[in-house]
Design a protein around this motif. Structure first.
Motif, PDB file in Angstrom:
ATOM      1  N   MET A  90      -1.221  -7.065 -24.870  1.00  0.00           N
ATOM      2  CA  MET A  90      -1.294  -8.193 -23.967  1.00  0.00           C
ATOM      3  C   MET A  90      -0.829  -7.767 -22.592  1.00  0.00           C
ATOM      4  N   VAL A  91      -1.589  -8.064 -21.590  1.00  0.00           N
ATOM      5  CA  VAL A  91      -1.218  -7.773 -20.220  1.00  0.00           C
ATOM      6  C   VAL A  91      -0.650  -9.050 -19.616  1.00  0.00           C
ATOM      7  N   VAL A  92       0.513  -8.931 -19.020  1.00  0.00           N
ATOM      8  CA  VAL A  92       1.183 -10.077 -18.436  1.00  0.00           C
ATOM      9  C   VAL A  92       0.729 -10.227 -16.995  1.00  0.00           C
ATOM     10  N   SER A  93       0.192 -11.387 -16.648  1.00  0.00           N
ATOM     11  CA  SER A  93      -0.198 -11.627 -15.268  1.00  0.00           C
ATOM     12  C   SER A  93       1.036 -11.977 -14.451  1.00  0.00           C
ATOM     13  N   ASP A  94       0.923 -11.911 -13.128  1.00  0.00           N
ATOM     14  CA  ASP A  94       2.069 -12.137 -12.255  1.00  0.00           C
ATOM     15  C   ASP A  94       2.653 -13.541 -12.359  1.00  0.00           C
ATOM     16  N   ASP A  95       1.845 -14.528 -12.756  1.00  0.00           N
ATOM     17  CA  ASP A  95       2.364 -15.889 -12.811  1.00  0.00           C
ATOM     18  C   ASP A  95       2.837 -16.297 -14.201  1.00  0.00           C
ATOM     19  N   GLU A  96       2.696 -15.424 -15.185  1.00  0.00           N
ATOM     20  CA  GLU A  96       3.155 -15.745 -16.538  1.00  0.00           C
ATOM     21  C   GLU A  96       4.668 -15.671 -16.636  1.00  0.00           C
ATOM     22  N   THR A  97       5.208 -16.488 -17.533  1.00  0.00           N
ATOM     23  CA  THR A  97       6.639 -16.478 -17.789  1.00  0.00           C
ATOM     24  C   THR A  97       7.002 -15.265 -18.639  1.00  0.00           C
ATOM     25  N   VAL A  98       8.046 -14.569 -18.220  1.00  0.00           N
ATOM     26  CA  VAL A  98       8.600 -13.469 -18.990  1.00  0.00           C
ATOM     27  C   VAL A  98      10.080 -13.777 -19.205  1.00  0.00           C
ATOM     28  N   TYR A  99      10.721 -12.979 -20.040  1.00  0.00           N
ATOM     29  CA  TYR A  99      12.098 -13.247 -20.435  1.00  0.00           C
ATOM     30  C   TYR A  99      12.962 -12.036 -20.102  1.00  0.00           C
ATOM     31  N   VAL A 100      14.108 -12.303 -19.490  1.00  0.00           N
ATOM     32  CA  VAL A 100      15.005 -11.244 -19.040  1.00  0.00           C
ATOM     33  C   VAL A 100      16.413 -11.550 -19.537  1.00  0.00           C
ATOM     34  N   ALA A 101      17.027 -10.574 -20.200  1.00  0.00           N
ATOM     35  CA  ALA A 101      18.422 -10.713 -20.608  1.00  0.00           C
ATOM     36  C   ALA A 101      19.305 -10.444 -19.398  1.00  0.00           C
ATOM     37  N   ALA A 102      20.375 -11.203 -19.297  1.00  0.00           N
ATOM     38  CA  ALA A 102      21.307 -11.027 -18.187  1.00  0.00           C
ATOM     39  C   ALA A 102      21.796  -9.586 -18.122  1.00  0.00           C
ATOM     40  N   GLY A 103      21.821  -9.026 -16.923  1.00  0.00           N
ATOM     41  CA  GLY A 103      22.352  -7.684 -16.713  1.00  0.00           C
ATOM     42  C   GLY A 103      21.414  -6.546 -17.045  1.00  0.00           C
ATOM     43  N   THR A 104      20.118  -6.831 -17.243  1.00  0.00           N
ATOM     44  CA  THR A 104      19.163  -5.769 -17.584  1.00  0.00           C
ATOM     45  C   THR A 104      18.049  -5.687 -16.552  1.00  0.00           C
ATOM     46  N   THR A 105      17.284  -4.612 -16.630  1.00  0.00           N
ATOM     47  CA  THR A 105      16.112  -4.461 -15.771  1.00  0.00           C
ATOM     48  C   THR A 105      14.842  -4.340 -16.609  1.00  0.00           C
ATOM     49  N   ARG A 106      14.872  -4.901 -17.805  1.00  0.00           N
ATOM     50  CA  ARG A 106      13.698  -4.952 -18.681  1.00  0.00           C
ATOM     51  C   ARG A 106      13.267  -6.401 -18.795  1.00  0.00           C
ATOM     52  N   TYR A 107      11.972  -6.593 -18.884  1.00  0.00           N
ATOM     53  CA  TYR A 107      11.491  -7.938 -19.168  1.00  0.00           C
ATOM     54  C   TYR A 107      10.709  -7.919 -20.464  1.00  0.00           C
ATOM     55  N   HIS A 108      10.613  -9.073 -21.074  1.00  0.00           N
ATOM     56  CA  HIS A 108       9.993  -9.221 -22.383  1.00  0.00           C
ATOM     57  C   HIS A 108       8.895 -10.270 -22.302  1.00  0.00           C
ATOM     58  N   GLU A 109       7.804 -10.017 -22.992  1.00  0.00           N
ATOM     59  CA  GLU A 109       6.701 -10.972 -23.025  1.00  0.00           C
ATOM     60  C   GLU A 109       6.983 -12.126 -23.980  1.00  0.00           C
ATOM     61  N   TYR A 110       7.840 -11.881 -24.948  1.00  0.00           N
ATOM     62  CA  TYR A 110       8.087 -12.859 -26.005  1.00  0.00           C
ATOM     63  C   TYR A 110       9.571 -13.175 -26.098  1.00  0.00           C
ATOM     64  N   HIS A 111       9.901 -14.440 -26.127  1.00  0.00           N
ATOM     65  CA  HIS A 111      11.298 -14.850 -26.263  1.00  0.00           C
ATOM     66  C   HIS A 111      11.864 -14.392 -27.609  1.00  0.00           C
TER      67      HIS A 111
END
Length: 79
Positions: free
Chosen positions: A1-22
């Motif tokens: 799955m490619v995440v578009s710029d306007d899609e919601t992603v999930y980020v844990a506090a204090g990290t620089t990784r994002y996740h497509e799925y909660h």
């Protein structure tokens, strides 16, 4: 799955990784998870290897196996 710029992603506090799925295993121990539009993230943020498919957990893995495999990863890879 490619995440578009306007899609919601999930980020844990204090990290620089994002996740497509909660529900991503990479977020399972996060104390705080923020929903953000992909377009709002700084350039240095990268997609989690679990979400991207670069690292696979077997569906038959139990919680202990999953935890063990996650421990083998660099924490920066899963965020």
């Amino acid at each position: 799955m490619v995440v578009s710029d306007d899609e919601t992603v999930y980020v844990a506090a204090g990290t620089t990784r994002y996740h497509e799925y909660h529900e991503c295993q990479g977020l399972s121990h996060a104390r705080e998870v923020y929903e953000r539009p992909r377009s709002s993230l700084p350039e240095e943020f990268t997609l989690c290897k679990l979400c991207s498919g670069a690292y696979h957990l077997d569906p038959s893995d139990g919680p202990m196996v999953t935890a063990s495999r996650l421990e083998e990863l660099d924490p920066d890879d899963v965020g």
